[in-house]
Design an enzyme around this catalytic site. Structure first.
Site, PDB file in Angstrom:
ATOM      1  CG  ASN A  16       2.312   4.901 -10.626  1.00 24.69           C
ATOM      2  OD1 ASN A  16       3.106   4.621 -11.516  1.00 24.69           O
ATOM      3  ND2 ASN A  16       2.664   5.049  -9.385  1.00 24.69           N
ATOM      4  CB  ILE A  94      -4.074  -5.929   2.264  1.00 25.66           C
ATOM      5  CG1 ILE A  94      -2.672  -5.352   2.501  1.00 25.66           C
ATOM      6  CG2 ILE A  94      -4.001  -7.443   2.055  1.00 25.66           C
ATOM      7  CD1 ILE A  94      -1.958  -5.897   3.722  1.00 25.66           C
ATOM      8  CG  ASN A 109       0.319  -3.541  -7.041  1.00 29.06           C
ATOM      9  OD1 ASN A 109      -0.192  -2.419  -6.954  1.00 29.06           O
ATOM     10  ND2 ASN A 109       1.222  -3.985  -6.179  1.00 29.06           N
ATOM     11  CG  HIS A 111       5.950  -3.308  -4.394  1.00 35.06           C
ATOM     12  ND1 HIS A 111       5.207  -2.991  -3.271  1.00 35.06           N
ATOM     13  CD2 HIS A 111       7.181  -3.645  -3.954  1.00 35.06           C
ATOM     14  CE1 HIS A 111       5.970  -3.150  -2.204  1.00 35.06           C
ATOM     15  NE2 HIS A 111       7.173  -3.533  -2.587  1.00 35.06           N
ATOM     16  CB  THR A 143      -1.005 -14.036  -6.901  1.00 35.42           C
ATOM     17  OG1 THR A 143       0.087 -13.573  -6.086  1.00 35.42           O
ATOM     18  CG2 THR A 143      -0.540 -14.203  -8.336  1.00 35.42           C
ATOM     19  CD  GLU A 176       6.362   3.870  -8.430  1.00 37.71           C
ATOM     20  OE1 GLU A 176       5.130   3.880  -8.426  1.00 37.71           O
ATOM     21  OE2 GLU A 176       7.057   4.081  -7.410  1.00 37.71           O
TER      22      GLU A 176
END
Ligand code: GRF
Length: 202
Positions: A16, A94, A109, A111, A143, A176
Site C-alpha cells: 500500500n 495497535i 488507516n 483495513h 481514532t 486497496e
C-alpha cells in the site's frame, strides 16, 4: 499551494505504501516525507529508500510490552519529519489513545474489510466463514478505537465460489491499491467526502 507532507507507517512489504508513493509522483497535492516502520527488516523500507524517501525504524520488540515507551521513540522521527498527514499502511501495531490523540484528524488507516464488519485480524477468512456475498476494504480516519473512525472510502468486490482467504486477500489488496491513493488525493485537498469504488471484475 505547497504540497501536504505525508508520513507512511508500515510493518512489512509495504504494497500500500508503494501504491501511495507511485500516485504521489506527479500532479498530486501531497508528497512523501518519511516511511517509518516498527520492524527494521521491513522490506518496504528498502523499497522506499531506493526511491529516495527518508526512512526510519523503531523496533517495537526492544520495548517488550511497554507500548508507551515504543511510541515515545516512534514519535521522534515523525516529529522530525513534521507530516501534515500520517498514513498507516499495513502497519500492524495497535496504537495507544495517547499516540492517536496527537495525530487524530490527520491520520488514516486502510483495513481489509467493509467496516464496521470484521474489525481486527483474519478478515478474509471471517467473511468467507460468514458466507458473505461481498467483501472489500475501508480507509478511515484513525481514532483510539481499533479499526473505527470516520469513513473516508470503501471498495468492494464479489466473493467468488471457491475463493480462499488467500485468493480473496489478493483481490482485496488490488482494491486497496486503488482506494488508498484515491482517498489520499482527496484528503490532502481537504475533501473528506467518502469515496466508494467497486471492482470492475466483481
Ligand atoms: C493489507 O491487507 C492491509 O490492509 C493490512 O495489511 C495488509 C498488508 O498491507 N493492514 P501492505 O502490503 O503491507 O501494504
Amino acid at each position: 499551494m505547497s504540497r501536504k507532507k505525508v508520513a507512511i507507517l508500515i510493518s512489512g512489504s509495504g504494497s500500500n505504501m508503494l501504491a501511495l508513493l507511485d500516485d504521489m509522483q506527479a500532479d498530486h497535492p501531497a508528497e512523501p516525507c518519511l516511511v517509518l516502520s516498527n520492524d527494521p527488516a521491513a522490506p518496504g523500507l528498502a523499497k522506499a529508500a531506493a526511491r529516495g524517501i527518508d526512512v526510519a525504524s523503531v523496533d517495537h520488540r526492544v520495548f517488550g510490552r511497554d507500548r508507551s515507551a515504543f511510541e515515545a521513540e516512534l514519535m521522534k522521527p515523525l516529529l522530525a519529519a513534521g507530516p501534515d498527514i500520517v498514513c498507516l499502511a499495513g502497519f500492524m501495531r495497535i496504537l495507544t489513545a495517547g499516540f492517536v490523540s496527537h495525530w487524530q484528524g490527520r491520520m488514516l488507516n486502510i483495513h481489509p474489510s467493509l467496516l464496521p464488519r470484521y474489525k481486527g485480524l483474519d478478515t478474509h477468512a471471517r467473511a468467507l466463514d460468514a458466507g458473505d456475498a461481498r467483501h472489500g476494504c475501508t480507509v478511515h480516519e484513525v481514532t483510539p478505537a481499533l479499526d473505527d473512525g470516520p469513513l473516508l472510502g470503501q471498495a468492494d468486490l464479489e466473493i467468488r465460489p471457491g475463493d480462499t482467504p488467500a485468493t480473496l486477500a489478493a483481490r482485496v489488496l488490488d482494491l486497496e491499491h486503488r482506494l488508498y491513493p484515491a482517498v489520499l488525493r482527496r484528503y490532502a485537498q481537504g475533501d473528506r467526502t467518502p469515496l466508494f469504488l467497486t471492482s470492475d471484475a466483481a
